[in-house]
Design an enzyme around this catalytic site. Structure first.
Site, short mmCIF file in Angstrom:
data_model
loop_
_atom_site.label_atom_id
_atom_site.label_comp_id
_atom_site.label_asym_id
_atom_site.label_seq_id
_atom_site.Cartn_x
_atom_site.Cartn_y
_atom_site.Cartn_z
N SER A 7 0.83 -1.20 0.00
CA SER A 7 0.00 0.00 0.00
C SER A 7 0.87 1.25 0.00
CB SER A 7 -0.91 0.01 1.22
OG SER A 7 -1.60 1.25 1.30
N HIS A 32 -0.87 -0.97 -4.51
CA HIS A 32 -2.21 -0.73 -3.96
C HIS A 32 -2.31 0.74 -3.59
CE1 HIS A 32 -6.01 -1.90 -2.07
NE2 HIS A 32 -5.70 -1.03 -1.11
N ASP A 34 -4.72 3.61 -2.04
CA ASP A 34 -5.91 3.90 -1.24
C ASP A 34 -6.33 5.35 -1.40
OD1 ASP A 34 -6.48 1.40 0.18
OD2 ASP A 34 -4.54 1.70 1.14
N MET A 36 -8.98 8.19 -0.34
CA MET A 36 -9.95 8.52 0.72
C MET A 36 -10.43 9.96 0.55
SD MET A 36 -7.90 6.95 3.97
CE MET A 36 -6.94 5.45 3.83
N HIS A 65 -8.11 1.51 -4.81
CA HIS A 65 -9.19 1.23 -3.85
C HIS A 65 -9.85 2.55 -3.48
CE1 HIS A 65 -10.14 -0.14 0.56
NE2 HIS A 65 -11.24 0.03 -0.14
N MET A 67 -12.17 4.59 -1.43
CA MET A 67 -12.95 4.73 -0.19
C MET A 67 -13.60 6.11 -0.24
SD MET A 67 -10.41 2.96 2.60
CE MET A 67 -8.88 3.14 1.71
N MET A 136 -12.15 -5.80 3.87
CA MET A 136 -11.45 -4.95 4.84
C MET A 136 -11.27 -5.73 6.14
SD MET A 136 -10.64 -2.14 3.36
CE MET A 136 -9.95 -1.43 4.86
N ASP A 174 -7.19 -6.48 3.08
CA ASP A 174 -6.57 -5.17 3.30
C ASP A 174 -6.69 -4.76 4.75
OD1 ASP A 174 -5.64 -2.59 3.22
OD2 ASP A 174 -7.05 -1.86 1.73
#
Length: 221
Positions: A7, A32, A34, A36, A65, A67, A136, A174
């Site tokens: 990540s 990966h 993330d 947000m 990913h 979120m 998750m 994850d």
């Protein structure tokens, strides 16, 4: 053999290019990423601009990913930034099938993420349409959290749902993955390990990635 997806959230953002080039030179399979928004989760990370910059450092798979709320508004931007896989949260999508169709129409693989409280049975109707399920194993929003033990039983249940339907859907985990619990996670049925702090905060990230990759025989024990 597990797919290892470090990540980028755990990288040193003052030396992001250096960390990305190190990962490109390692046995890591995917990056990966993330994303947000401070709405779906209580934190803000980065967006397409940063991903576009990271894309210049590697040709490895970009596992993005989201979120975020209303992911459909930004899917095309993430495709243009270099995403290969785009994962949206079942909890954030009012019209999940439409979201998945959009992602596929843009030429990306489509994933669905579920929070710790969401049962895997909620995925039954969408499994035939997706490439990946991201479970998750911590509450989303922050790195460095402890692995939620109940995730093991969720992996097993999801593995059975996928295998009983003979579907080529990968299971990605994850949150809170360590060298100590990775074997149990793979034995339970996981295909992809997202490892942030475990890899990027270790003394030698390349060695740590190699150790995770070496757990390939665990499923047959």
């Amino acid at each position: 053999m597990p797919i290892v997806a470090p990540s980028i959230l755990a990288a040193n953002f003052l030396n992001l290019q250096e960390d990305c080039r190190m990962l490109d030179d390692s046995e890591a399979d995917w990056f990966h990423l993330d994303v947000m928004d401070g709405r779906f989760v209580p934190n803000i990370s980065f967006g397409p601009m940063i991903i576009r910059s990271i894309r210049k450092t590697t040709n490895k798979i970009f596992d993005v990913h989201l979120m975020i709320e209303e992911p459909e508004r930004y899917a095309e931007e993430f495709k243009d930034a270099g995403a290969d896989i785009l994962t949206v949260h079942i909890e954030a999508c009012r019209h999940l099938h439409r979201n998945i169709e959009q992602i596929k129409s843009l030429g990306m693989q489509a994933g669905v993420a579920v929070n710790p409280h969401t049962p895997v049975n909620s995925l039954i109707d969408i499994l035939p349409d997706i490439d990946l399920v991201l479970l998750m194993s911590v509450n989303p929003g922050f790195g460095g959290q402890k692995f939620i033990l109940n995730t093991i039983s969720k992996i097993q249940a999801l593995r059975k749902l996928i295998d009983d339907s003979n579907l080529p859907v990968k299971i990605e985990i994850d949150g809170g993955i360590t060298l100590e619990n990775a074997k149990d996670i793979i034995v339970a049925g996981a295909d992809v390990l997202v490892a942030g702090n475990t890899v990027l905060k270790s003394k030698d990230p390349k060695v740590t990635i190699s150790q995770l990759k070496a757990i390939e025989v665990a499923k047959t024990l």
